[in-house]
Design a protein around this motif. Structure first.
Motif, PDB file in Angstrom:
ATOM      1  N   GLN A   4     -18.703  40.418 -31.884  1.00  0.00           N
ATOM      2  CA  GLN A   4     -20.144  40.302 -32.063  1.00  0.00           C
ATOM      3  C   GLN A   4     -20.823  40.603 -30.738  1.00  0.00           C
ATOM      4  N   GLU A   6     -24.141  40.836 -30.072  1.00  0.00           N
ATOM      5  CA  GLU A   6     -25.328  40.025 -29.813  1.00  0.00           C
ATOM      6  C   GLU A   6     -25.059  38.589 -30.256  1.00  0.00           C
ATOM      7  N   ALA A  24     -31.326  34.861 -32.371  1.00  0.00           N
ATOM      8  CA  ALA A  24     -31.189  36.186 -32.973  1.00  0.00           C
ATOM      9  C   ALA A  24     -32.108  36.364 -34.172  1.00  0.00           C
TER      10      ALA A  24
END
Length: 258
Positions: A4, A6, A24
């Motif tokens: 991942q 971000e 996010a």
């Protein structure tokens, strides 16, 4: 394996805003956890902020606890290492600002002892808490001295009395540092090695405070006579029976606590 790129939550620090958090997306759970840990959302900045007067240590603990809450449910977290850097210690006018450094964790150093076998290695760990510039003993002495000044600044009889008491405690801390330096130097020249069959340190009960034995004259004499890089064994002299397992001790440190 999927990486991942971000994170779900990112913590950072800004010179003007202090510790911040960015998310996010607008999942309610992210907002709920951050608010539980006293972050407040700024719609103007699209960031979560801690109150500006949050002490540094409190902010570090808050980020750690919030991060743990997120990670416990499988969310990814990123944090700027600068969050760990404490702010400069205030100084009088025209005196250079003293930049604080992240201190050694005494808990982590205690944990290191569980993995060590040589006396000289224990001496190295002990030296870290005695470091003149950022050892915990010197930092504790400075903290108590500063607390004494704070009490005296009240200008009241109680404040002055407590200030004197705190200064006495600071002297005790300095004396403790001197005693620890002596112990560290003794450990540095001891050739002793923990036997392979010794029980794990965690399974050995700590002695009660009133039962802690003082260092005997015999133990000090043995440490003083042990060979070291600065005091090699006499040429041609009999070699002690444990010479095959003797750990090479580093030269004793000359640094002392503040």
């Amino acid at each position: 394996m999927n990486l991942q790129l971000e994170p779900d939550v990112a913590f950072g620090v800004d010179p003007d805003l202090g510790v911040t958090a960015a998310v996010a997306d607008d999942r309610p759970f992210l907002d709920e956890v951050l608010r539980k840990h006293h972050f407040r959302y700024s719609s103007t900045l699209d960031l979560y902020l801690l109150p500006g007067d949050t002490p540094h240590n409190t902010a570090v603990r808050t980020v750690a606890r919030a991060s743990r809450d997120f990670q416990n449910v499988g969310l990814s977290v990123a944090a700027d290492p600068c969050i760990m850097l404490p702010p400069p210690i205030p100084t009088p006018d025209r005196v250079p600002v003293r930049q604080a450094l992240p201190g050694q964790s005494l808990t982590a150093l205690t944990g290191e002892l569980h993995e060590l076998r040589r006396s000289a290695d224990v001496a190295d760990v002990l030296e870290q808490i005695l470091d003149e510039h950022h050892g915990v003993v010197g930092d504790l002495e400075e903290f108590v001295d500063t607390a004494a000044v704070w009490c005296e600044r009240l200008g009241t009889p109680n404040g002055r009395e407590l200030g004197v008491h705190l200064r006495t405690i600071a002297h005790h801390v300095a004396f403790l540092g001197d005693q620890l330096v002596t112990a560290q130097l003794d450990l540095a020249v001891m050739p002793d090695l923990t036997p392979d069959n010794a029980p794990p340190l965690a399974e050995v009960p700590l002695p009660a405070r009133h039962e802690i034995p003082s260092v005997t004259h015999t133990a000090r004499s043995r440490a003083a006579l042990a060979s070291s890089p600065n005091r090699p064994a006499p040429a041609g002299g009999p070699e002690p029976p444990d010479a095959t397992v003797r750990a090479q001790a580093p030269p004793p440190s000359t640094r002392r606590s503040r």
